[in-house]
Design an enzyme around this catalytic site. Structure first.
Site, PDB file in Angstrom:
ATOM      1  N   ASP A 165       0.855  -1.191   0.000  1.00  0.00           N
ATOM      2  CA  ASP A 165       0.000   0.000   0.000  1.00  0.00           C
ATOM      3  C   ASP A 165       0.891   1.241   0.000  1.00  0.00           C
ATOM      4  O   ASP A 165       2.119   1.152   0.137  1.00  0.00           O
ATOM      5  CB  ASP A 165      -0.890  -0.047   1.249  1.00  0.00           C
ATOM      6  CG  ASP A 165      -2.015   0.966   1.216  1.00  0.00           C
ATOM      7  OD1 ASP A 165      -2.192   1.646   0.193  1.00  0.00           O
ATOM      8  OD2 ASP A 165      -2.725   1.078   2.238  1.00  0.00           O
TER       9      ASP A 165
ATOM     10  N   GLU B 250       2.578   5.043  -4.101  1.00  0.00           N
ATOM     11  CA  GLU B 250       2.593   5.964  -5.253  1.00  0.00           C
ATOM     12  C   GLU B 250       3.947   6.657  -5.465  1.00  0.00           C
ATOM     13  O   GLU B 250       4.210   6.996  -6.635  1.00  0.00           O
ATOM     14  CB  GLU B 250       1.483   7.005  -5.083  1.00  0.00           C
ATOM     15  CG  GLU B 250       0.088   6.448  -5.203  1.00  0.00           C
ATOM     16  CD  GLU B 250      -0.339   5.592  -4.002  1.00  0.00           C
ATOM     17  OE1 GLU B 250      -1.101   4.641  -4.197  1.00  0.00           O
ATOM     18  OE2 GLU B 250       0.117   5.875  -2.883  1.00  0.00           O
TER      19      GLU B 250
END
Length: 953
Positions: free
Chosen positions: A518, A521
Site C-alpha cells: 500500500d 505511489e
C-alpha cells in the site's frame, strides 16, 4: 518507395508528401526485466515511450502561407487561418491562462468561446493553433530492414524552453498487427522507460495497416488496409518536443474510447473536452482527478465491430486530452515519444497484442481466488481469532485473513507489537492448520526516526545505500505512518536484495503467504520532504499536468530526488510497479511457491507481477456502481486480478448496500471485504439473518464457480485473455454493448447483472443476441459442504434475446447470472476454504445452442507451485456437446486434476424429454428432466482425467 501528393483539405501553398509504407516485421516477445539494469545497459535495452493515438477519417491538412520570424513569440496567425471548427481546435495555451495579446504573440488564434455562433462550449480553448502553425519537417526518409528512418527538423522554436530542433524518427513494422514508431533526440540520450520491448529484425509479411508520412508539417498517418479507415493522423496539430514538454495529437476514428487508467469514470471515456492526468497519487477515488495508477493505453472501437489500440510507454507526468472532433492529445513532461499501434482487428485481439508488449498476467495461486477479509482495527490476535471463528460458525467461506497496520510495532514494516500480537506467529500457524492463508500490509516507507541500531530494516538499508536520496546525496526523509521515513529505491539492484532479505527474515518469524503493498505511489504526508524541495526545473517544470494539489510534489516526494536509474521526476509512476516486482521476487525466493501480491499503485505491465484493489472507495451506491467499469478497465489494461473493497472502505455501510456489494463482489476476480478504522464493522456475520442468507448464497455461487474462474486466469496467463470482460469484447459488432458498464462477463460464458441502486427488487440489463440460461437452474450446493440456502424465488429460466434490454426480478437474495448458450463450464462443491473445496466432487453445466452444441474447458494443477506448465504438472481437459452427446478430450493429464471426480452433469436446452441416458455406455436411470426449464440433470461417477461419453435420447 512510393511517393504521392496527398488529398489536402485546402488548395494552398506547401507540400503534403505522403509516403505509403506496406512493409512489416516478425513478432518479438516482450520481457519486463526486474529493473536490475546497469546505467550502461539502459541505453541498449530500454525502449522509451509508447505513445497511443486514435485514428480519424479526416484528411491531413496542408499548411497555408506563413511568414516566419526569428522567434515564436513574434509569430502572427493569418486571420483566415483561424476559421477552425470549434470542436477541432487544439489548445495553444496548455501551460497557463494567457491574454489575447499573449496568445497572438505565440502565433495562435484567439476566439473566445462565447463568440462562437453555436454558443459557448465548456473546455473549448480560446487560444488555439492555426493550421499554419510551424511544426517539424520530414527529411532523409530511408528504408531499413525493419521499417524506415527519417530526420525531423524545426526551423523556429516554440513557446516552451529548450526545444529539440532536430529529431530522429524510427518506424518499425513489427508484426502484421503491430506498428511501432519512436521519436527521439539523436544527439542527447534522454530518459526511456526501463521496459525491455520486442526486438524485431525484419518487416512483417502481410501487415493489416499502411503507413504514410506528411512531409511538412510532419505527421504519421496509419490506415487500416481493409477499408482504408484512418486510425492515426498526427498532422491535426503541431508536434512539440522540448526538454520538458512533448505534445502529439491525433484524430480518432470514433468517440468510443476506453482505457487510460486509472480514473473514476464510465467505461467509455467522454470526448467532450476531457482531461485525464496520469501521475500516481494517494487520493480517495473521485471523478476528474489523477488516481493511484498510470496506464497510457487506449482501445478505440470502430464501426463494424473493429477496434485498434495505442500505447505510449511514457512514465513521466502527463495529460491526455480528448475532444469532440474527435481527437486526442498527449502532453508529457519528459522522455521520448514511443508509440505502438495495435490493429486488432477485433477488441479481444487488441488487448492480447498490447499484452504481447507489456507482458501477460501472472497466474495466481488458487487460494487467492477465495474470499479475503480485512479491517483496519483488528488490534489483537484475539480479535482476529474471534473474527475467523465467527466466519466459521456462521458458515461463511474465508480463505485469507488479513491485517492492516494494527499488527506492527509503532507502524514499522517487518515488526509486530508485543501488546496485542505477542503470539502473532502462533495465530498464523493456526490459520494454516485450518486450511487458510494470511496476508498483511507492508508500506514502502521505512522508519528513520529511531536511534542507530534500533531498527534493522533502516540500519541495513542505510548501510547498503538502498534509499532514494536528496540533492545532497542523503536519504530523502518524508513522513508516513511511523513518522519520519526513508523511501527504498526499487530500481536499484541492491534494493531488491535488501527487500528480499527483510521479507525472508520477517517470514522466518511470521510465515505469511502474500503481501499487500500500500501507499506506494509513493504517498507522503508532507510535500516533498522534511527539508522541502529544491527550486529547480524538475520541481517547477514549465508545464504541470492537472495533478491534485497543483504540484508534482503534492502528497509525494521531491521530483528531483535521485534514484538508481534516473530522477524521481522520470520514475515516479513506476514506483508501485517496481515495488511489486521486488515483492513478487522476494516471495518466490522466500516461499518457493507462486507469489500473491496486491498493490495500490500500478503502471503498464503491472499485471505480470501483481493484482490491484481500487483503493479507499466510499461505502456508497455511487462507488458500488463505479466499481464495475473500474474492474473492466483494469482487465483491458492487463491486470485481471482486481477488486474493490466490498461494502466500501470509508464511511458506514448499510445492510442493503453490503448485501448488494457482496453479490457483485462475488464476481470481482479479487474478492475482499475491507473497511476503515472509524467505520462500523462490516463482516458478513454482522447483519441480520436475512442479509446473511443472501450473502451466503453469493459466496456459495462464487466458490462453486472457482474452477471456471481459475481456468479463465490460465487463459489470461498464457494467451492474454481477460477474466472479467466488458460485453463489447465478446459482441463487438453490436453497438448496444459498447457503453454497457453496469454488467460484466466472466470470460465468454457468464453474464452478471447486479443490482446497483437502493430499494430495487428488479434490474435491467442488456442481453446480446442469443439464448441465456439462468444459472439458478444448475444445482451446486449439493456437491459441497456448505449448508443449503433457502429455495430460489421464481425466476425466468431462459432468455431468448434478439439483442435487447430486459428487466429481471432481483429480490434481495438474488444476483442475476446467466450462462451463454454454446458453453460448458466446470463447477465444484463449495466449502469454507479452497483447501476443502478442491477436494469436493465436480459438475458440468452444459448450455446448448438451438442446434444442440456447446464447448468448454478445465485447467487444473496443484494451485500454487511454480513452473507447472514447463514441468507439465497440470491437467487440461476440453468438453464438447453435439448431437445429444457430451465427450471430453484429454489435452494433457497428470495426477493433479486427473483424479477429480465428476458427479453431476446439468444440460440446459434439452427440448425433448429423454427416455434413455448413457454414461460411458452404461444406462443411467436416476436422471431428472424438467419440461418447464428444458433441463436435464444426470448423476454420473466419472473421472476428469479419463475419457468419457454421455448420451441421451
Amino acid at each position: 518507395m512510393n511517393i504521392r501528393k496527398p488529398l489536402c483539405s485546402n488548395s494552398v501553398v506547401g507540400a503534403c508528401t505522403l509516403v505509403s509504407l506496406t512493409t512489416a516485421v516478425i513478432l518479438g516477445h516482450l520481457m519486463l526485466r526486474e529493473l536490475m539494469l546497469l546505467p550502461q545497459d539502459l541505453h541498449e535495452s530500454s525502449s522509451g515511450l509508447w505513445k497511443t493515438y486514435r485514428p480519424h477519417h479526416q484528411e491531413s491538412y496542408e499548411p497555408a502561407p506563413l511568414h516566419i520570424q526569428e522567434h515564436a513569440e513574434q509569430l502572427r496567425a493569418v486571420p483566415t487561418q483561424c476559421d477552425v471548427t470549434p470542436n477541432s481546435r487544439f489548445d495553444c495555451a496548455p501551460d497557463k491562462g494567457i491574454t489575447q495579446e499573449q496568445c497572438e504573440a505565440r502565433g495562435c488564434c484567439w476566439v473566445p468561446a462565447g463568440q462562437v455562433l453555436n454558443g459557448p462550449v465548456m473546455g473549448q480553448p480560446w487560444c488555439f493553433f492555426p493550421p499554419s502553425y510551424p511544426s517539424y519537417r520530414l527529411e532523409n526518409l530511408s528504408s531499413t530492414e525493419s521499417g524506415y528512418t527519417a530526420t525531423l527538423t524545426r526551423t523556429s522554436p516554440t513557446f516552451f524552453p529548450k526545444d529539440v530542433l532536430t529529431l530522429q524518427l524510427e518506424v518499425l513494422m513489427e508484426t502484421d498487427s503491430r506498428l511501432h514508431f519512436m521519436i527521439k533526440d539523436p544527439t542527447s540520450k534522454r530518459y526511456e522507460v526501463p521496459l525491455e520491448t520486442p526486438r524485431v529484425l525484419s518487416q512483417a509479411p502481410s501487415p493489416l495497416y499502411s503507413v504514410e508520412f506528411s512531409e511538412e508539417p510532419f505527421g504519421v498517418i496509419v490506415r487500416r488496409k481493409l477499408g482504408g479507415r484512418v486510425l492515426l493522423n498526427t498532422t491535426v496539430a503541431p508536434l512539440f518536443f522540448a526538454d520538458q514538454f512533448l505534445q502529439l495529437s491525433t484524430s480518432l476514428p470514433s468517440q468510443h474510447i476506453a482505457g487510460l487508467g486509472e480514473h473514476l469514470s464510465p467505461l467509455m471515456l467522454s470526448t467532450e473536452w476531457t482531461r485525464i492526468t496520469l501521475w500516481n497519487r494517494d487520493v480517495a477515488p473521485s471523478q476528474g482527478v489523477n488516481l493511484y495508477g498510470s496506464h497510457p493505453f487506449y482501445l478505440a472501437l470502430e464501426d463494424g465491430g473493429l477496434a485498434h489500440g495505442v500505447f505510449l510507454l511514457n512514465s513521466n507526468a502527463m495529460d491526455v486530452v480528448l475532444q469532440p472532433s474527435p481527437a486526442l492529445t498527449w502532453r508529457s513532461t519528459g522522455g521520448i515519444l514511443d508509440v505502438y499501434v495495435f490493429l486488432g482487428p477485433e477488441p479481444k485481439s487488441v488487448v492480447q497484442q498490447y499484452l504481447d508488449v507489456v507482458g501477460y498476467p501472472f497466474m495466481p495461486p488458487y487460494w487467492g481466488l477465495g474470499f479475503h477479509l480485512c479491517r483496519w482495527g483488528y488490534s489483537s490476535t484475539a480479535i482476529v481469532r474471534q473474527v475467523v471463528e465467527n466466519m466459521t460458525r456462521t458458515h461463511f467461506p474465508l480463505d485469507v485473513q488479513w491485517n492492516d497496520l494494527d499488527y506492527m510495532d509503532a507502524r514499522r514494516d517487518f515488526t509486530f507489537n508485543q501488546d496485542g500480537f505477542a503470539d502473532f506467529p502462533d495465530m498464523v500457524h493456526e490459520l494454516h492448520q485450518g486450511g487458510r492463508r494470511y496476508m498483511m500490509i507492508v508500506d514502502p516507507a521505512i522508519s528513520s526516526s529511531g536511534p542507530a541500531g534500533s531498527y534493522r530494516p533502516y540500519d541495513e538499508g542505510l548501510r547498503r545505500g538502498v534509499f532514494i536520496t536528496n540533492e545532497t546525496g542523503q536519504p530523502l526523509i518524508g513522513k508516513v505512518w511511523p513518522g519520519s521515513t526513508a523511501f527504498p529505491d526499487f530500481t536499484n539492484p541492491e534494493t531488491l536484495d535488501w527487500w528480499q532479505d527483510m521479507v525472508s527474515e520477517f517470514h522466518a518469524q511470521v510465515p505469511f503467504d502474500g503481501m499487500w503493498i500500500d501507499m506506494n505511489e509513493p504517498s507522503n504526508f508532507i510535500r516533498g520532504s522534511q527539508q522541502g524541495c529544491p527550486d529547480n526545473e524538475l520541481e517547477n517544470p514549465p508545464y504541470v499536468p492537472g495533478v491534485v494539489g497543483g504540484a508534482l510534489q503534492a502528497a509525494t516526494i521531491c521530483a528531483s530526488s535521485h534514484q538508481f536509474l534516473s530522477t524521481h521526476y522520470n520514475l515516479h509512476n513506476l514506483y508501485g510497479l517496481t515495488e511489486a516486482i521486488a515483492s513478487s521476487r522476494a516471495l518466490v525466493k522466500t516461499r518457493g511457491t507462486r507469489p500473491f501480491v496486491i498493490s495500490r499503485s500500478t503502471f503498464a505491465g503491472h499485471g505480470r507481477y501483481a493484482g490491484h484493489w481500487t483503493g479507499d472507495v466510499w461505502s456508497s451506491w455511487e462507488h458500488l456502481a463505479y466499481s464495475v467499469p473500474e474492474i473492466l478497465q483494469f482487465n483491458l489494461l492487463g491486470v485481471p486480478l482486481v477488486g474493490a473493497d466490498i461494502c466500501g472502505f470509508q464511511g458506514n455501510t448499510t445492510e442493503e448496500l453490503c448485501v448488494r456489494w457482496t453479490q457483485l463482489g462475488a464476481f470481482y476476480p479479487f474478492m475482499r471485504n475491507h473497511n476503515d478504522l472509524n467505520s462500523l464493522p462490516q463482516e458478513p456475520y454482522r447483519f441480520s439473518e436475512t442479509a446473511q442468507q443472501a450473502m451466503r448464497k453469493a459466496f456459495t455461487l462464487r466458490y462453486a464457480l472457482l474452477p471456471y474462474l481459475y481456468t479463465l486466469f490460465h487463459g489470461a496467463h498464457v494467451k492474454g485473455d481477460t477474466v472479467a470482460r466488458p460485453l463489447f469484447l465478446e459482441f463487438p459488432e453490436d453497438p448496444s454493448t459498447w457503453s454497457v458498464d453496469r454488467q460484466l462477463l466472466w470470460g465468454p460464458a457468464l453474464l452478471i447483472t447486479p443490482v446497483l441502486e437502493p430499494g430495487k427488487t428488479d434490474v435491467t440489463g442488456y442481453f446480446p443476441k442469443g439464448m441465456w440460461y439462468n444459472l439458478q437452474m444448475v444445482p451446486v450446493e449439493t456437491l459441497g459442504s456448505l449448508p443449503s440456502s433457502s429455495p430460489a424465488s421464481s425466476f425466468r429460466s431462459i432468455v431468448h434475446s434478439k439483442g435487447q434490454w430486459l428487466t429481471l426480478e432481483a429480490p434481495l437474495d438474488t444476483i442475476n447470472v446467466h450462462l451463454r448458450a454454446g458453453y460448458i463450464i466446470p463447477l465444484q462443491g463449495p466449502s469454507l476454504t479452497t483447501t476443502e473445496s478442491r477436494k469436493q466432487p465436480m459438475a458440468l453445466a452444459v448450455a446448448l445452442t438451438e442446434s444442440g452444441e456447446a464447448s468448454g474447458e478445465l485447467f487444473w494443477d496443484d494451485g500454487e507451485s511454480l513452473g507447472v506448465l514447463e514441468r507439465g504438472a497440470y491437467t487440461l481437459v476440453t468438453f464438447s456437446a453435439k448431437n445429444n452427446t457430451i465427450v471430453n478430450k484429454l489435452v494433457h493429464v497428470t495426477k493433479e486434476g486427473g483424479e477429480l471426480q465428476l458427479r453431476e452433469v446439468t444440460i440446459l436446452g434439452v427440448t425433448t424429454a429423454p427416455t434413455q441416458v448413457l454414461s460411458n455406455g452404461i444406462s443411467v436411470s436416476n436422471f431428472t428432466y424438467s419440461p418447464d426449464d428444458k433441463s436435464l440433470s444426470i448423476p454420473v461417477s466419472l473421472l476428469m482425467g479419463e475419457r468419457f461419453q454421455i448420451d441421451w435420447s
